[in-house]
Scaffold this motif. Structure first.
Motif, short mmCIF file in Angstrom:
data_model
loop_
_atom_site.label_atom_id
_atom_site.label_comp_id
_atom_site.label_asym_id
_atom_site.label_seq_id
_atom_site.Cartn_x
_atom_site.Cartn_y
_atom_site.Cartn_z
N LYS A 47 18.99 -42.78 42.09
CA LYS A 47 18.86 -43.90 43.03
C LYS A 47 20.16 -44.68 42.97
O LYS A 47 20.68 -44.94 41.88
N CYS A 48 20.69 -45.03 44.12
CA CYS A 48 22.00 -45.69 44.22
C CYS A 48 21.84 -47.11 44.73
O CYS A 48 21.17 -47.35 45.73
N LYS A 49 22.49 -48.05 44.05
CA LYS A 49 22.48 -49.43 44.51
C LYS A 49 23.29 -49.55 45.81
O LYS A 49 22.87 -50.22 46.74
N ASN A 50 24.45 -48.90 45.85
CA ASN A 50 25.27 -48.88 47.05
C ASN A 50 24.81 -47.74 47.95
O ASN A 50 24.08 -46.85 47.53
N LYS A 51 25.26 -47.75 49.20
CA LYS A 51 24.84 -46.74 50.17
C LYS A 51 25.26 -45.35 49.70
O LYS A 51 26.44 -45.11 49.47
N PRO A 52 24.32 -44.43 49.59
CA PRO A 52 24.66 -43.07 49.18
C PRO A 52 25.71 -42.41 50.08
O PRO A 52 26.54 -41.64 49.60
N GLU A 53 25.69 -42.73 51.36
CA GLU A 53 26.67 -42.15 52.28
C GLU A 53 28.09 -42.51 51.87
O GLU A 53 29.00 -41.67 51.92
N ASN A 54 28.30 -43.77 51.47
CA ASN A 54 29.63 -44.21 51.05
C ASN A 54 30.05 -43.54 49.74
O ASN A 54 31.20 -43.14 49.57
N ILE A 55 29.11 -43.42 48.82
CA ILE A 55 29.38 -42.76 47.54
C ILE A 55 29.74 -41.30 47.79
O ILE A 55 30.70 -40.77 47.24
N PHE A 56 28.96 -40.65 48.65
CA PHE A 56 29.19 -39.25 49.00
C PHE A 56 30.60 -39.05 49.53
O PHE A 56 31.33 -38.14 49.11
N LYS A 57 31.03 -39.91 50.45
CA LYS A 57 32.37 -39.80 51.05
C LYS A 57 33.47 -40.02 50.01
O LYS A 57 34.48 -39.31 50.01
N LYS A 58 33.27 -40.98 49.13
CA LYS A 58 34.28 -41.25 48.10
C LYS A 58 34.39 -40.09 47.11
O LYS A 58 35.48 -39.75 46.66
N LEU A 59 33.27 -39.47 46.79
CA LEU A 59 33.30 -38.32 45.91
C LEU A 59 33.98 -37.13 46.58
O LEU A 59 34.80 -36.44 45.96
N LEU A 60 33.68 -36.90 47.86
CA LEU A 60 34.32 -35.81 48.59
C LEU A 60 35.83 -35.99 48.65
O LEU A 60 36.58 -35.02 48.56
N ALA A 61 36.28 -37.24 48.79
CA ALA A 61 37.71 -37.52 48.83
C ALA A 61 38.39 -37.14 47.51
O ALA A 61 39.59 -36.90 47.48
N LYS A 62 37.60 -37.06 46.45
CA LYS A 62 38.13 -36.67 45.13
C LYS A 62 37.72 -35.25 44.77
O LYS A 62 37.71 -34.85 43.62
#
Length: 105
Positions: A47-62
């Protein structure tokens, strides 16, 4: 299986241990928690406090792929992501994921 009964059993044990270790590490990060408390094998839901979509994008960028975003199929899991580990994930991979999740939490 080409691993044989013993090899397959050892691989399953490795998956379970790695998955439990990673789940515990992520659960300790502010902004993340385990969505379900039951025993899991090599996949679990966070479960993510911040939006999972934003986390997903930041991880993909790395160059880290995590997911899927569960809210796309299950509306009651809009704030959740699926995490999975296999024998291909090294300790370095796990530490890198945890480090980046701390940054984006």
């Amino acid at each position: 299986s080409w691993l044989g009964g013993k090899g397959l059993s050892e691989l399953a044990k490795e998956h379970l241990e790695t998955s439990l270790k990673l789940a515990e590490m992520i659960n300790k990060i502010d902004g993340f928690s385990l969505r379900f408390t039951g025993l899991h094998f090599n996949e679990f839901v966070i479960k993510c406090k911040n939006k999972p979509e934003n986390i997903f994008k930041k991880l993909l960028a790395k160059n880290i792929q995590i997911g899927p975003l569960l809210g796309q199929q299950f509306k009651n899991l809009n704030d959740c992501m699926l995490v999975g580990v296999t024998e291909l994930h090294t300790n370095h991979d796990i530490e890198k994921l945890v480090s980046i999740l701390k940054e984006v939490a």
